[in-house]
Design a protein around this motif. Sequence first.
Motif, short mmCIF file in Angstrom:
data_model
loop_
_atom_site.label_atom_id
_atom_site.label_comp_id
_atom_site.label_asym_id
_atom_site.label_seq_id
_atom_site.Cartn_x
_atom_site.Cartn_y
_atom_site.Cartn_z
N ASN A 163 0.86 -1.19 0.00
CA ASN A 163 0.00 0.00 0.00
C ASN A 163 0.90 1.24 0.00
OD1 ASN A 163 -2.00 1.89 0.22
ND2 ASN A 163 -2.57 1.36 2.33
N ILE A 164 1.47 1.53 -1.16
CA ILE A 164 2.35 2.69 -1.34
C ILE A 164 1.69 3.62 -2.34
CG2 ILE A 164 4.63 3.49 -2.04
CD1 ILE A 164 5.71 0.73 -1.27
N VAL A 165 1.14 4.71 -1.84
CA VAL A 165 0.38 5.64 -2.67
C VAL A 165 1.11 6.99 -2.70
CG1 VAL A 165 -1.82 6.84 -3.00
CG2 VAL A 165 -1.78 4.49 -2.11
N PRO A 166 1.51 7.45 -3.86
CA PRO A 166 2.21 8.74 -3.94
C PRO A 166 1.26 9.91 -3.72
CG PRO A 166 1.85 7.87 -6.14
CD PRO A 166 1.38 6.82 -5.19
N THR A 167 1.81 11.04 -3.37
CA THR A 167 1.02 12.27 -3.28
C THR A 167 1.25 13.10 -4.54
OG1 THR A 167 2.81 13.39 -2.09
CG2 THR A 167 1.11 12.31 -0.77
N PHE A 168 0.27 13.89 -4.89
CA PHE A 168 0.33 14.69 -6.11
C PHE A 168 0.05 16.15 -5.79
CE2 PHE A 168 -1.28 10.46 -7.38
CZ PHE A 168 -0.22 10.07 -8.18
#
Length: 354
Positions: A163-168
């Motif tokens: 569960n590795i979600v980047p920020t934008f």
Amino acid sequence: MSKISTKINFGNFFEDFEIGQKIVHPLPRTISDGDVSFYIALTGSRFSLNSSDILAQEMGYTKKPLDDLLMFHLTFGKSVQDISLNAIANLGYAEVSFPNPVFVGDTVRLETEIIGLKENSNGKSGVVYVHSIGYNQDENEVLNLKRWVMVHKRNKGEMSGINIVPTFAKTQAIKEEINIPVLKDINTDVTGGNYFFEDYEAGERLNHAEGITIDDSDHTLATKLYQNNAKVHFDDFMMKSTPMGQRLMYGGHVISIARSISFNGLQNAQWIYSINSGAHANPTYAGDTIYAYTEVVETIEHKREDLGLLRLRTVALKNHRPETFDTTFDENGKYKKEVVLDLDYTVVIPKKQK
């Protein structure tokens, strides 16, 4: 009995991706006049800069540049074989920029890095986050984008817990240098619009008048033009056995249709500076009629005296006219079923001539 070959590429599944993985996509594309004409035939795009060499030369170009979205599709399409051949749906975009113009005769290619992975709790799929960069034949950057796509798992039910979600960033920073010639003597009889940067204000809403009905042939041919071979767009036999029951329209085609519809009211906004974020809120199918409205989110001054920027939000609706549509979300905070696209983007528009 024949020996089954292992040479067939069945595409990548969720388990095949790793954070930091880099992919050089095959099939560089040399762009032709036929691509430009066919794009107009499929989308009805009417922006004059991309239609007339004469006008483009009057604006300081050697010839007309490609429509930014056509370039987006032709370049983005390279990633499908490696990223989204086994996709369930393309979910959204962020931080999309168009650093340099592309012209007929240019050759574009694409490279991608995997920047995020999120396994879905159902154990059947996961979301893959990517950062892709497109280049022309001179290695100049022509497209920079981040997107996320839901992809089937090969081994359904086996959980990894990743569960590795980047920020934008919410918006793209406006650079001091914009790769557009100095704009002067804009001929509104040719562009089709009388309104310039100073004529728009934040909070203004434009209910675009036209609707476009999309047939199976339209979206299928468009997707083929972009060499986007995702199964959900082509394989009707496969899709009949899914809950959708039919082929899913490529979301990028919906963006192009919405942009074409937005011409009426934004005729002089001929350049897309960035796509800040985009959500494909609900699926679109053949036979749906697309309408759209645009809200002016922000007017942005620039150090150049000849142009400014408008941050816009264009909402595309299926089978519902914009003037009778009030809010995009229902009482539960979810997109209403009529909303198929919610696009936050920034355009460049000339200022009034002094």
